[in-house]
Design a protein around this motif. Sequence first.
Motif, mmCIF file in Angstrom:
data_model
loop_
_atom_site.group_PDB
_atom_site.id
_atom_site.type_symbol
_atom_site.label_atom_id
_atom_site.label_comp_id
_atom_site.label_asym_id
_atom_site.label_seq_id
_atom_site.Cartn_x
_atom_site.Cartn_y
_atom_site.Cartn_z
ATOM 1 N N ALA A 41 0.832 -1.206 0.000
ATOM 2 C CA ALA A 41 0.000 0.000 0.000
ATOM 3 C C ALA A 41 0.865 1.253 0.000
ATOM 4 C CB ALA A 41 -0.935 -0.001 1.207
ATOM 5 N N GLN A 42 2.027 1.174 0.657
ATOM 6 C CA GLN A 42 2.894 2.344 0.768
ATOM 7 C C GLN A 42 3.551 2.719 -0.559
ATOM 8 O OE1 GLN A 42 5.357 2.226 4.528
ATOM 9 N NE2 GLN A 42 4.243 0.285 4.763
ATOM 10 N N ALA A 43 3.442 1.828 -1.546
ATOM 11 C CA ALA A 43 3.924 2.170 -2.879
ATOM 12 C C ALA A 43 2.943 3.092 -3.598
ATOM 13 C CB ALA A 43 4.145 0.900 -3.706
ATOM 14 N N PHE A 44 1.718 3.165 -3.109
ATOM 15 C CA PHE A 44 0.679 3.972 -3.734
ATOM 16 C C PHE A 44 0.319 5.216 -2.926
ATOM 17 C CE2 PHE A 44 0.125 -0.300 -5.351
ATOM 18 C CZ PHE A 44 -0.095 -0.097 -6.704
ATOM 19 N N ILE A 45 0.451 5.143 -1.613
ATOM 20 C CA ILE A 45 0.071 6.261 -0.757
ATOM 21 C C ILE A 45 0.930 6.223 0.497
ATOM 22 C CG2 ILE A 45 -1.768 5.010 0.462
ATOM 23 C CD1 ILE A 45 -3.442 7.600 0.169
#
Length: 400
Positions: A41-45
């Motif tokens: 998820a941290q790759a997107f937000i």
Amino acid sequence: MQGKRVLVGISGGIAAYKVCEVISTLAKQGVAVRAILTDSAQAFITPLTISTLCRHAAYTDASFWQAHDRPLHIELGEWAELLVLAPLTANTLAKLVYGMADNLLTNTVLASTCPVLLAPAMNTDMWEQVPVQRNWQTVQTQPRMHTLAPGSGILACDRVGTGRMAEPVAMLAQIESLLYTSGQRDLVGKHLLISAGGTREFLDPVRFLGNPSTGKMGIALAQAALHRGATVTLVHGVLDTSIVALEGVQTLAVTSAAEMQQTLLKCFPNADWTIMAAAVADVKPASYSSEKLPKRSLPSSLPLAPVPDIVAELGALKQPHQKLIGFAAQTGDIVTPALEKLKQKKLDAIAANPIDQPNSGFGSDSNQAILLDHRGRKHVIAPCSKLHMAHQLLAFIHAI
């Protein structure tokens, strides 16, 4: 919503940006929001974005391995009144089905007992794979799990098909319902017939008699009933075009009172509860011109004719196992005319609805009412969201 506790689990998908609106809206409504981001998820937000919107530090797998007074997944699982997993990826879906716990998010799901709302998002080909569909059907057999199926449209990959995560407005409505009901599905097996919106009675192709109803109350009733497990048919006149489509609800559009009468009479025999929230016309122009009348030809006075009294007709047809509920939109004294309508039209209950009060009635997002039933019970609904009022009305009916 004030003081409720929602834990949002964000998996790796481009739809993660939509979750920002959900978190921000909940926080502004006074909900305590916490969030867990998976590594993907941290790759997107970023955690910084989410923590800013939550007004609280966001949790990641790095948080999982730090020292805490109590295990973090236990603490979060016990804290949450509702878990929202959005976007739900195929990977996290499979983990839920098989009870896997290899990160903070999945460990927290297993360490919790509250309802879980699932909002999947993925490419159409991924969504339609046999294992994914099997997992989607399997996860729905778990009583805790509540679902918002993906919609159709153009995806981030430019593919047109199913896989779009539910829109924030739909997610927020179901979150509000789940916080009210604690996930209870007390209307499973019930078929609810609901009318909504205003009718239009035309003088000619461009002129009509109408009213300012937007259908928001009827929409809220349909949402609340669907969220509680009912099968819902919504017969509607003119609706506010900004209202989100109701996935899972059978919708039947009509224009005039006569069309609404015909459609409701057709559907009524199969309904357990019928709730008449529509603002149906009382009269119509006595004559109709199929061509637009020139301004000079408009009558100085307009002869009127009555339209069918749909509620009274349904009251006469009602069977012992059926319940019929009306609305009385009134100014001034709202109780006396509502009681008269309750008796005359053989209703089981009625919502006396003041339309001369601030933030209630036609077009408003909030409402208030006095609920009355045929046995003399009375319940006052203070000003609240129309969805909250809908849940209170459904609970009132259920107790009859």
